[in-house]
Structures are given as structure tokens and as C-alpha cells.
Scaffold this motif. Structure first.
Motif, PDB file in Angstrom:
ATOM      1  N   ASP A  24       5.423  -5.819   0.246  1.00 29.18           N
ATOM      2  CA  ASP A  24       4.073  -5.970  -0.312  1.00 29.18           C
ATOM      3  C   ASP A  24       3.668  -4.719  -1.082  1.00 29.18           C
ATOM      4  OD1 ASP A  24       3.904  -8.448   0.852  1.00 29.18           O
ATOM      5  OD2 ASP A  24       2.563  -7.829   2.488  1.00 29.18           O
ATOM      6  N   SER A  25       4.000  -3.554  -0.533  1.00 27.58           N
ATOM      7  CA  SER A  25       3.659  -2.286  -1.157  1.00 27.58           C
ATOM      8  C   SER A  25       4.362  -2.130  -2.503  1.00 27.58           C
ATOM      9  CB  SER A  25       4.038  -1.144  -0.211  1.00 27.58           C
ATOM     10  OG  SER A  25       3.747   0.116  -0.766  1.00 27.58           O
ATOM     11  N   LEU A  26       5.649  -2.452  -2.534  1.00 29.01           N
ATOM     12  CA  LEU A  26       6.401  -2.372  -3.786  1.00 29.01           C
ATOM     13  C   LEU A  26       5.817  -3.309  -4.840  1.00 29.01           C
ATOM     14  CD1 LEU A  26      10.054  -2.289  -2.354  1.00 29.01           C
ATOM     15  CD2 LEU A  26       8.840  -0.385  -3.433  1.00 29.01           C
ATOM     16  N   GLU A  27       5.446  -4.514  -4.433  1.00 26.61           N
ATOM     17  CA  GLU A  27       4.877  -5.502  -5.361  1.00 26.61           C
ATOM     18  C   GLU A  27       3.545  -5.016  -5.934  1.00 26.61           C
ATOM     19  OE1 GLU A  27       5.812  -8.677  -6.293  1.00 26.61           O
ATOM     20  OE2 GLU A  27       7.416  -9.271  -4.888  1.00 26.61           O
ATOM     21  N   PHE A  70       5.647  10.536   0.381  1.00 27.72           N
ATOM     22  CA  PHE A  70       5.355   9.447   1.305  1.00 27.72           C
ATOM     23  C   PHE A  70       4.570   8.388   0.553  1.00 27.72           C
ATOM     24  CE2 PHE A  70       5.523  13.194   4.175  1.00 27.72           C
ATOM     25  CZ  PHE A  70       6.680  12.832   4.835  1.00 27.72           C
ATOM     26  N   PHE A  71       4.790   7.123   0.908  1.00 33.67           N
ATOM     27  CA  PHE A  71       4.271   6.045   0.073  1.00 33.67           C
ATOM     28  C   PHE A  71       3.922   4.814   0.900  1.00 33.67           C
ATOM     29  CE2 PHE A  71       5.564   2.193  -2.472  1.00 33.67           C
ATOM     30  CZ  PHE A  71       4.477   2.180  -3.322  1.00 33.67           C
ATOM     31  N   MET A  72       2.753   4.278   0.630  1.00 31.60           N
ATOM     32  CA  MET A  72       2.378   2.944   1.086  1.00 31.60           C
ATOM     33  C   MET A  72       1.174   2.521   0.270  1.00 31.60           C
ATOM     34  SD  MET A  72       3.118   0.319   2.981  1.00 31.60           S
ATOM     35  CE  MET A  72       4.235   0.932   4.246  1.00 31.60           C
ATOM     36  N   ALA A 110      -3.692   0.751   3.888  1.00 33.63           N
ATOM     37  CA  ALA A 110      -2.459   1.483   3.581  1.00 33.63           C
ATOM     38  C   ALA A 110      -2.127   2.467   4.698  1.00 33.63           C
ATOM     39  CB  ALA A 110      -2.606   2.214   2.246  1.00 33.63           C
ATOM     40  N   ARG A 111      -3.127   3.207   5.181  1.00 33.50           N
ATOM     41  CA  ARG A 111      -2.880   4.162   6.258  1.00 33.50           C
ATOM     42  C   ARG A 111      -2.458   3.473   7.545  1.00 33.50           C
ATOM     43  NH1 ARG A 111      -8.417   7.370   4.747  1.00 33.50           N
ATOM     44  NH2 ARG A 111      -7.638   8.313   2.809  1.00 33.50           N
ATOM     45  N   ALA A 112      -3.045   2.317   7.815  1.00 28.98           N
ATOM     46  CA  ALA A 112      -2.670   1.570   9.020  1.00 28.98           C
ATOM     47  C   ALA A 112      -1.223   1.106   8.955  1.00 28.98           C
ATOM     48  CB  ALA A 112      -3.608   0.379   9.204  1.00 28.98           C
ATOM     49  N   ARG A 113      -0.715   0.889   7.738  1.00 27.30           N
ATOM     50  CA  ARG A 113       0.657   0.394   7.564  1.00 27.30           C
ATOM     51  C   ARG A 113       1.686   1.519   7.405  1.00 27.30           C
ATOM     52  NH1 ARG A 113       0.368  -4.748   3.352  1.00 27.30           N
ATOM     53  NH2 ARG A 113      -0.864  -6.144   4.704  1.00 27.30           N
TER      54      ARG A 113
END
Length: 402
Positions: free
Chosen positions: A341-344, A237-239, A247-250
Motif C-alpha cells: 500500500d505504501s509503495l502504491e 526509513f519509509f512508510m 503511517a506511524r502506526a504502520r
């Protein structure tokens, strides 16, 4: 360490006109973004009839579109169901995608783990392993020049020349889905890369890496004439966001994904309810209201957090000698903007540290040559595919909802 991204193409209810169109177009944009940022792999599943959980029945079509919008990223079948597709059609589609992508295909294979998927195609849980292994034996002669034929229990194929042929010779790299942890060892024994659709701790990863490489180096038993692919990948799992809290909120989709897996896994043979009779998104939100602490714990797992938090977790995975980490952030209702945004952020602030790993390369070369002998680790203590912080859904809860 290599990094991949992973798509089930989830679409929780309620559904509105245009939702599936947006889902697919956003995912293609995310693949373009990942290609530009230097990610190594994009993996897309094949599933049928799994409402909300996966709207991805035709990965070859999706990957063909992606092949024209990307230039370097490897395009992975994660996986092609050999139980619900004819071997000749599999060989044809893999070859065409390899041509369209200029030789960027990764050929992942699997069986399916649900009677909801298997039954409409005339398959069942009892024989799916036999069907899979016979399909493997039928497919690989089709990639060679000239004709081939196959006469078996499940497939009877007269002499034909399957065209076209793939760019990569003798065939694209081979992988096997490992939806159950013991299958990782089976993948090694068959000489396939292991696509571990698991969410395990670094300690568990260490044990399963040993089991995989001991199987491929000591107990290799190929199913047909093909090139082995000694690689082990694990999904996480990833963010990635500026802070752990953000990150957890997203990353709410991570717990939806876990909830759906547990919910269906609690039913016999992963049988899904009749179409339209269960609203998985409502069931998930009901579970969240009743289990707020469990949801918070689940979001502390995986690679969810700030760049520094994720770097610390990846250092432990690197010490386990994982070849590839596959990042799952298209899940539940995670937004397209947050995914990009996470990937960037991950590519900019995390990936550079792991871009080169000569110690791992030397370790792997030593293992494959026999110069390094790996301990035979008992994996009995590491069979929880979800990890200690994962959500829990009891059989009674799933049965009542069904």
C-alpha cells in the motif's frame, strides 16, 4: 531524483515454519509491484549469521529470481561483500546476473562491519580494508575480454579467463557501501557511487554531498581501471499512508531496525551474541515499554507520513542535491500489505513531483565539469549516522542482554 527500495530481509522472532518462505516470496512480490509502479532501483544486502536483523546471505540468488519477474527496475547489490567472497566468484556472479536481467545490474561493494560475519571466513576488522582494495584490483580485469591474473597479499589467482562477461560495458555501475559517514568521502575519492546507509537530516545530507563531490572531482584516486560512477544515495526509513498517524502506526519496523543497529553497534566490533541467546524482538519490545517517548520521536523521522508530509521532506533533500533516496520499509514486522500500500500511494501521489529535476541535472553537470566550485564544508558536526530523533541504546544495556 531517483527512488530505490532496500532489503535487509529482516525476520524478528518468534520464528515459525514457513516464515522464511513467506518473507522471500512477499519481497519478490514487492519488487514486482515497485517495477510496475516505476521505481528506479531495488537494493539487496549481503549479510551472514545476523539472526533477526538480516536473513539475506545470497543476494545474487534473490536478484536473479527478481530479474525474471521484473522488466525495468535496476537490480542492485547493496552490497556484495568483497571480504567474504573470492574475486573470481564475485565477477562470475555479477556477470551472470547482468545477463539474466538484460543489463540491469548495479554493482555495490563493501567490507562487512562485524567480526560475527568476518571471522568464519578467515577475515578480521584490522585487515578488511586492505582485503577490499585488493579484491577491487583483482576483479575489474576479469570483466574484460580475455584472461587475467592477480598475485597479491590476500589473493593469488593464476591466469584464467573468467566467463561469462557482463552485458554492460566495461562493467555495471559501481557503488560502495558507506555504513560510516566518513566513508562517503572515501567512496568519492575512489570514484564509486556512495550507498549511504545512513538516516541523516537534510542539513547533514547537504554537507556530505559537498564532501562526496569535492572528493570525486578534486581528490580522485581510483583503485583500478574502471568507470567512475558519480552518484550519491541515502537510505531513509519509509512508510506512506493517508495520514501521518496511520503511517506511524504502520512503521514500527523502522524503530526495530534502529534498535538493532544501535544494540549491536554498542558492542565491540559489532560482535553478536552466540546463536539463540538473545531474542532481539523481546529486547526491542522491552525497550519500547521503557522508552515510549523515544519511540514516538523516532517515528517522526525519516520519510514516514502522509504524501504531503513526505513531499515536504523530500523537497529539502532535493535542495541538498541527493541523487537517489532509497526507501526502507521492509523492516521488523511491517506487514506485506502495508508495504505494498505504501509503495502504491507514494508512487501515485509523491513520485511525479520529483520525476524530472533539470536544476539538479544542470548542477551536477556543472560540478563534474568544474564550472561549479563547491564549498569545502566541515562535516564534523554531521557524524551522527542515525539522526537527532533516532533511538538510543547504551553499551551497558546491550552488554547485559548479550
Amino acid at each position: 531524483m531517483k527512488f530505490g527500495i532496500f532489503y535487509e530481509l529482516q525476520l524478528p522472532r518468534p520464528w515459525h515454519a514457513g516464515d522464511e518462505l513467506k518473507l522471500y516470496q512477499d519481497a519478490l512480490t514487492q519488487l514486482e509491484t515497485a517495477d510496475r509502479l516505476g521505481y528506479d532501483y531495488a537494493w539487496v544486502v549481503e549479510h551472514h549469521f545476523l539472526e533477526e536483523y538480516s536473513h539475506s546471505p545470497s543476494p545474487e540468488s534473490f536478484l536473479a529470481a527478481a530479474s525474471q519477474r521484473t522488466g525495468k527496475i535496476r537490480l542492485g547489490h547493496g552490497i556484495f561483500q568483497l571480504t567474504t567472497n573470492h574475486p573470481a566468484r564475485v565477477a562470475e556472479r555479477v556477470a551472470v546476473l547482468d545477463l539474466l536481467s538484460n543489463g540491469r545490474v548495479e554493482f555495490g561493494m563493501g567490507e562487512s562491519a562485524s567480526i560475527t560475519e568476518l571471522t568464519p571466513f578467515g577475515r578480521d576488522m584490522e585487515t578488511k580494508k586492505e582485503v577490499f582494495e585488493e579484491a577491487v584490483r583483482a576483479i575489474f580485469p576479469m570483466f574484460r575480454e580475455g584472461g587475467s591474473e592477480h598475485h597479491g597479499k590476500y589473493f593469488d589467482i593464476p591466469l584464467r579467463n573468467v566467463v561469462p562477461k557482463p552485458v554492460q560495458k566495461p562493467h555495471p555501475p559501481l557503488w560502495m557501501a558507506c555504513s560510516q559517514l566518513p566513508t562517503i568521502e572515501r567512496a568519492g575519492q575512489n570514484g564509486f557511487g556512495a550507498l549511504g546507509f545512513q538516516f541523516v537530516s537534510a542539513d547533514a545530507a547537504h554537507a556530505w554531498v559537498h564532501a562526496y563531490y569535492n572528493a570525486i572531482t578534486k581528490r580522485l584516486k581510483k583503485l583500478a581501471d574502471y568507470e567512475i560512477n558519480p552518484n550519491m544515495a541515502l537510505v531513509s526509513f519509509f512508510m506512506c499512508a493517508k495520514t501521518d498517524e496511520e503511517a506511524r502506526a504502520r512503521a514500527d519496523g523502522a524503530t526495530f531496525f534502529q534498535f538493532a543497529l544501535r544494540f549491536y553497534g554498542a558492542s565491540q566490533n559489532r560482535q553478536r551474541p552466540a546463536p539463540g541467546t538473545v531474542n532481539m524482538w523481546e529486547e526491542y519490545n522491552k525497550w519500547k515499554r521503557e522508552n515510549p517517548e523515544a519511540q514516538e520521536a523516532a517515528l517522526r523521522g525519516g520519510l514516514i507520513g502522509s504524501p504531503e508530509t513526505i513531499r515536504k521532506k523530500l523537497r529539502r533533500f532535493r535542495s541538498s542535491h541527493i541523487d537517489q533516496v532509497i526507501l526502507l520499509n521492509q523492516a521488523g514486522k511491517n506487514s506485506h500489505e502495508h508495504i505494498c500500500d505504501s509503495l502504491e500511494l507514494f508512487a501515485r501521489e509523491v513520485m511525479p513531483e520529483f520525476a524530472s529535476d533539470p536544476e539538479h541535472d544542470a548542477w551536477k553537470a556543472g560540478v563534474m565539469s568544474g564550472a561549479i566550485k563547491l564549498e569545502e564544508i566541515d562535516t564534523e558536526a554531521f557524524k551522527d549516522r542515525y539522526g537527532k530523533l533516532a533511538v538510543s541504546v547504551g553499551p551497558a544495556q546491550a552488554a547485559a542482554a548479550g
